[in-house]
Write a protein that holds these residues in place. Structure first.
Motif, PDB file in Angstrom:
ATOM      1  N   LYS A 201       0.614   5.746  -0.253  1.00 16.67           N
ATOM      2  CA  LYS A 201      -0.083   7.220  -0.393  1.00 16.67           C
ATOM      3  C   LYS A 201       0.647   7.818  -1.357  1.00 16.67           C
ATOM      4  CE  LYS A 201      -1.376   7.164   4.512  1.00 16.67           C
ATOM      5  NZ  LYS A 201      -1.495   8.095   5.682  1.00 16.67           N
TER       6      LYS A 201
ATOM      7  N   GLU B 123      -6.073   9.036  -2.264  1.00 20.96           N
ATOM      8  CA  GLU B 123      -4.822   9.155  -1.565  1.00 20.96           C
ATOM      9  C   GLU B 123      -4.208   7.627  -1.097  1.00 20.96           C
ATOM     10  OE1 GLU B 123      -3.273  10.785   3.061  1.00 20.96           O
ATOM     11  OE2 GLU B 123      -5.549  10.994   2.413  1.00 20.96           O
ATOM     12  N   HIS B 124      -5.159   6.779  -0.947  1.00 23.61           N
ATOM     13  CA  HIS B 124      -4.538   5.295  -0.488  1.00 23.61           C
ATOM     14  C   HIS B 124      -4.688   4.582  -1.556  1.00 23.61           C
ATOM     15  CE1 HIS B 124      -4.373   6.317   3.646  1.00 23.61           C
ATOM     16  NE2 HIS B 124      -5.628   6.798   3.522  1.00 23.61           N
ATOM     17  N   ASN B 125      -3.559   3.773  -2.122  1.00 21.73           N
ATOM     18  CA  ASN B 125      -3.340   2.795  -3.250  1.00 21.73           C
ATOM     19  C   ASN B 125      -2.839   1.761  -2.785  1.00 21.73           C
ATOM     20  OD1 ASN B 125      -4.540   4.609  -5.857  1.00 21.73           O
ATOM     21  ND2 ASN B 125      -3.268   6.122  -4.473  1.00 21.73           N
TER      22      ASN B 125
ATOM     23  N   ALA C 137      -6.385  -1.095  -1.539  1.00 28.08           N
ATOM     24  CA  ALA C 137      -6.014  -0.698  -0.069  1.00 28.08           C
ATOM     25  C   ALA C 137      -7.040  -1.062   0.948  1.00 28.08           C
ATOM     26  CB  ALA C 137      -6.037   1.117  -0.258  1.00 28.08           C
TER      27      ALA C 137
ATOM     28  N   GLU D 123       0.895  -1.106   0.016  1.00 25.50           N
ATOM     29  CA  GLU D 123      -0.038  -0.101  -0.083  1.00 25.50           C
ATOM     30  C   GLU D 123       0.721   1.188   0.037  1.00 25.50           C
ATOM     31  OE1 GLU D 123      -3.271   0.337   2.813  1.00 25.50           O
ATOM     32  OE2 GLU D 123      -3.606  -2.082   2.707  1.00 25.50           O
TER      33      GLU D 123
END
Length: 915
Positions: A171, A229-231, A311, A169
């Motif tokens: 950001k 934002e989260h990947n 994520a 993960e």
């Protein structure tokens, strides 16, 4: 502007090997990567190509102007800040060298306009290419893996290994992303997702290599996939050719591993890099419990991990990834496209063999996988076993599969309707045994997914003869079924190797059907990487089997295929790249095995000569066998002549003299030792011995007709008009018969439906090409039903001799075309086309009303020498007009029973009649 003077420019890009982006988002252009300027002095700068299209006749390019810019806006404004070729006087529109500098990661936007005999074209639509990670210094990522076995894994003999699942993960900054590029190599095979999205339709990636020498990486534009934002990135690793299918007998490289680098460039110029390292999490406790190219894939849907590649997934039970040893090979951007799902087959029928066991017939011997839909209780296991043929009792015939298990297993999750298709295996099959399926399976529950290298189909071919058409379809299925990032011998048993001898002239025939330029250029790299320090070249490449037998006929494909790529595609780079290696091999053979002008070493003979008894694999009759030294010496002579030509192309006059002089000596020594003047034959008078000597130009002119008569007499007499050669001789059989005036015999061979013939295979129900002429009766240890080695020059003969589409021997890339069809008795019409590097060539002829009608299309910037058969009459017309009245056509006159014409681009309708 008059419609006939409008131009359409199709653009192709030939880019650099270590600077290649294979992005699914690049819609325009063909990316073929060949490296930058080589330290050895070989020029591998990106090459640019384009095609002109015009309805007008006799359109030729006389000049061009190329602009290359760093942004689309600059290109639109005509600001060529990366390269401006300026106006260039040239008819070259294929493989034009990019004259600027190549910068890692840079994107290049380009366009071209041409000056032609009809005036100047408009600027083409823009295209682009992107450079990749050119040097090892640009890789910041670590090789990452999990070097351990887990319960259920088997590391000895027939290996088993569960897939490894990696996740990371990350950001991103809350600002606009200008570009995001992902570089990855996952060994042996990988499936990669970003935020749960697959990056392309590719499968079984990357392309196979000797991983200790070279490792290929793929590149993807993921700009539009990174959102919020989260990947997360997910990578699943399968075994492929890296973790060996057999710990003994097949080369083993180690546990699966990967390297990945994601580079995010923000609009403000800031760069963020996410890379593989020990911060990643990994598990082997996922649903793919085992995967193996020989044995199949086992999948337990109860162990699925929903959202594992997105994520927010809880990976607290996963392990930390390990930093592992690199595989040893240099990381290079991949040239050839990966394997993909290219087609599908609907099952023809399903029959119950015994209670709970069913046999599914796909109706076609195919290569790929079966996708399945099933519904049942959790823990139920469905087993699929694959075979090419059936026994008399309707069960699978597995003897010819040898030690491969060829079995997929799926364990149900019990969560409603489930869909599944394996990802890290493939099978060669027509029939599938289904057991353990809940209820009664129907054809609607299954589909066959056809997988092979993602390449364009470039040819079409159809005739009035049903047997020829069936053989062509069988060849089409067999050829594409054996494209696996390398040309393999077979797709079904525990072999699947890249035997060089199978594809020498075969590669030329294949090139008419598929754009195999990049695949074979890559395979030549594999061959050189397998070359030993002493110069020996193997029989198999990549060398997953170590087979170095020091013969001429198998390794000779190395030089023959380089010549094919130059002749068919105007691609000289493989010749330049491998010239030193080829020369080293020939010197090795000369120094070790040449005695008194005779190359004494041969291993396989005229492989698969039709045997005299149906149960035999190889003939035992000495009269049918060609002396191995005859094969090796004729091949050596042929290869010397090719190298003489290569040396001339590369400006090496000393080498030209060396190869020419040695060839002359070989020809004389061969003649002195093997030629029988009284009988006008070589050695023991086999068709292969005489044919090779004749087609390679080793027969004195005064004996040519007599030697050819021996070929004819043998073929018509002893072999009753059937195939009279093995794998080596058949590389020239059809063209040799036609060139020396007996296309009727070639046609008879091509249309036979009795043993031995391609038609016999079709008569027995074959939908691909067999390994043996008697594949229905021979020893099962070697009777693959999907081989293409016995095609020889048949497909070449289809296109060049029946359709009359042939690259002029004095040129390359079909810049000049020789069109001379054999309108043999019994064949009423032929319709064919070929998409050359200059554009589409079409040939459609038919016999009608005692005359001959022929429609021809020649692409712009090409020309053709056309031979109209005068046996149908002496009045030649084009679109109803006498030839003399058509100003775009230049008459040459009568040439050996044909009326020869020279034409430029355009479409023509010729007719030949008595009046």
């Amino acid at each position: 502007m008059n419609m006939k003077k409008q131009f359409f420019i199709y653009m192709l890009l030939v880019a650099a090997l270590t600077a290649c982006q294979q992005s699914p988002r690049v819609a325009v252009g063909e990316l073929r990567c060949e490296g930058l300027d080589d330290p050895m002095g070989i020029d591998f700068a990106p090459r640019l190509s384009w095609q002109l299209e015009s309805e007008a006749r006799n359109v030729f390019q006389t000049g061009y102007h190329i602009l290359v810019a760093s942004t689309a806006e600059k290109l639109q404004a005509g600001e060529a800040d990366l390269w401006d070729s300026g106006p260039v006087e040239s008819d070259k529109s294929v493989n034009v060298r990019f004259g600027g500098n190549v910068t890692p990661r840079a994107t290049y936007f380009w366009k071209v306009k041409a000056v032609t005999t009809l005036g100047e074209t408009p600027w083409s639509k823009p295209a682009k290419w992107t450079a990749g990670l050119i040097t090892s210094f640009e890789w910041k990522a670590q090789w990452t893996g999990l070097d351990a076995s887990y319960p259920g894994d088997v590391l000895e003999g027939k290996t088993r290994l569960a897939a490894r699942y990696f996740r990371k993960e990350f950001k991103v900054e809350p600002k606009r992303i200008e570009k995001a590029t992902l570089y990855i190599s996952g060994l042996g095979l990988y499936e990669c997702t970003v935020n749960g999205n697959r990056l392309s339709n590719q499968t079984l990636s990357p392309t196979p290599t000797d991983y200790s020498k070279v490792v290929k990486y793929n590149t993807f534009d993921v700009t539009g996939i990174i959102t919020g934002e989260h990947n997360a990135i997910g990578v699943a690793l399968g075994n492929g050719r890296f973790f060996s299918m057999r710990q003994t007998g097949v080369r083993h490289f180690g546990f699966p591993k990967m390297i990945l680098q994601l580079e995010i460039i923000y609009a403000d110029g800031a760069v963020q890099t996410i890379m593989s390292d020990t911060s990643w999490k990994v598990t082997a406790n996922g649903p793919i419990r085992s995967n193996n190219e020989f044995d199949g894939e086992e999948y337990d849907a109860r162990m699925e991990m929903p959202g594992w590649d997105t994520a927010g997934f809880d990976d607290s039970a996963w392990e930390q990834a390990q930093a592992v040893e690199p595989p040893g090979g240099t990381l290079e951007g991949q040239v050839n496209p990966n394997i993909a799902r290219m087609d599908f087959v609907r099952p023809a029928a399903i029959k119950e063999l015994s209670p709970g066991t069913f046999i599914m017939d796909m109706g076609q011997n195919m290569v790929g996988r079966v996708a399945m839909q099933v519904q049942g209780a959790a823990g139920q296991e469905v087993k699929l076993r694959f075979a090419e043929t059936l026994k008399d009792d309707g069960s699978l015939y597995l003897d010819n599969i040898r030690g491969a298990l060829v079995t997929d297993k799926y364990t149900l999750s019990g969560k409603g309707l489930e869909s599944w298709e394996p990802v890290f295996t493939y099978h060669g099959f027509r029939y599938v045994e289904i057991s353990g399926y809940p209820g009664t399976p129907t054809v609607e529950n299954f589909s066959g997914q056809v997988v092979y290298d993602q390449m364009e189909i470039t040819g079409s071919f159809e005739t009035s003869d049903a047997t020829i058409n069936q053989i062509y379809r069988n060849a089409y299925w067999g050829i594409r079924g054996n494209y696996r990032g390398m040309p393999t011998d077979c797709p079904q048993r525990d072999e699947r190797m890249g035997w060089l001898g199978d594809r020498a002239v075969g590669s030329l025939g294949e090139s008419f059907i598929f754009d195999n330029n990049n695949l074979y250029a890559k395979w030549l790299d594999d061959i050189e990487q397998a070359q030993r320090e002493d110069g020996a070249v193997p029989d198999v490449a990549p060398n997953y089997w170590s087979v170095y037998t020091d013969n001429m006929t198998w390794p000779g494909a190395y030089i023959i295929i380089a010549d094919m790529l130059y002749r068919q595609y105007d691609n000289i780079e493989p010749i330049a790249k491998h010239y030193a290696s080829m020369k080293k091999w020939l010197h090795y053979m000369r120094d070790n095995y040449l005695k008194d002008g005779i190359m004494t070493k041969d291993t396989y003979g005229d492989w698969c000569m039709p045997p005299e008894l149906p149960e035999l694999i190889h003939s035992k009759d000495p009269a049918r066998k060609t002396d191995g030294a005859v094969l090796s010496t004729t091949f050596y002579y042929r290869l010397l002549r090719l190298m003489e030509g290569f040396a001339g192309l590369l400006g090496k006059p000393d080498d030209v003299r060396e190869f020419a002089g040695e060839a002359d000596n070989i020809r004389q020594a061969f003649y002195d030792k093997y030629f029988n003047k009284e009988g006008a034959y070589f050695s023991n008078n086999t068709v292969t011995a005489n044919l090779l000597a004749l087609c390679y130009g080793m027969v004195p002119q005064e004996y040519v007709d007599k030697v050819f008569k021996n070929i004819v007499d043998k073929t018509l007499g002893e072999f009753n008009g059937h195939v009279s050669t093995g794998l080596v001789g058949i590389q020239w059989l059809m063209r040799g018969l036609s060139f020396y005036g007996r296309p009727d015999i070639a046609y008879r061979i091509a249309t036979n439906r009795t043993y031995p013939s391609w038609g016999y295979m079709a008569e027995k129900g074959a939908t691909t090409i067999w390994e043996l002429w008697n594949g229905d009766t021979a020893d099962p240890g070697m009777n693959s039903h999907n081989h293409v080695m016995l095609l020889g020059d048949l497909i070449v003969w289809y296109y060049e001799n029946l359709a009359g589409i042939r690259n002029d021997p004095s040129g390359t890339g079909f810049k000049r075309i020789e069109m001379k069809p054999n309108a043999v008795e019994g064949l009423e019409w032929v319709n064919a086309s070929y998409e050359s590097v200059y554009g589409r060539i079409e040939s459609s002829w038919k016999k009608e009303g005692g005359g001959f009608a022929w429609d021809i299309t020649i692409p712009a910037n090409s020309a053709a020498l056309v031979y109209l058969p005068m046996e149908f009459g002496t009045v030649i017309r084009e679109s109803g007009q006498e030839i003399s009245a058509v100003k775009e056509i230049r008459s040459i006159g009568e040439v050996y029973g044909h009326f020869a014409l020279e034409i430029g681009s355009g479409t023509y309708k010729f007719s030949v009649q008595d009046k």
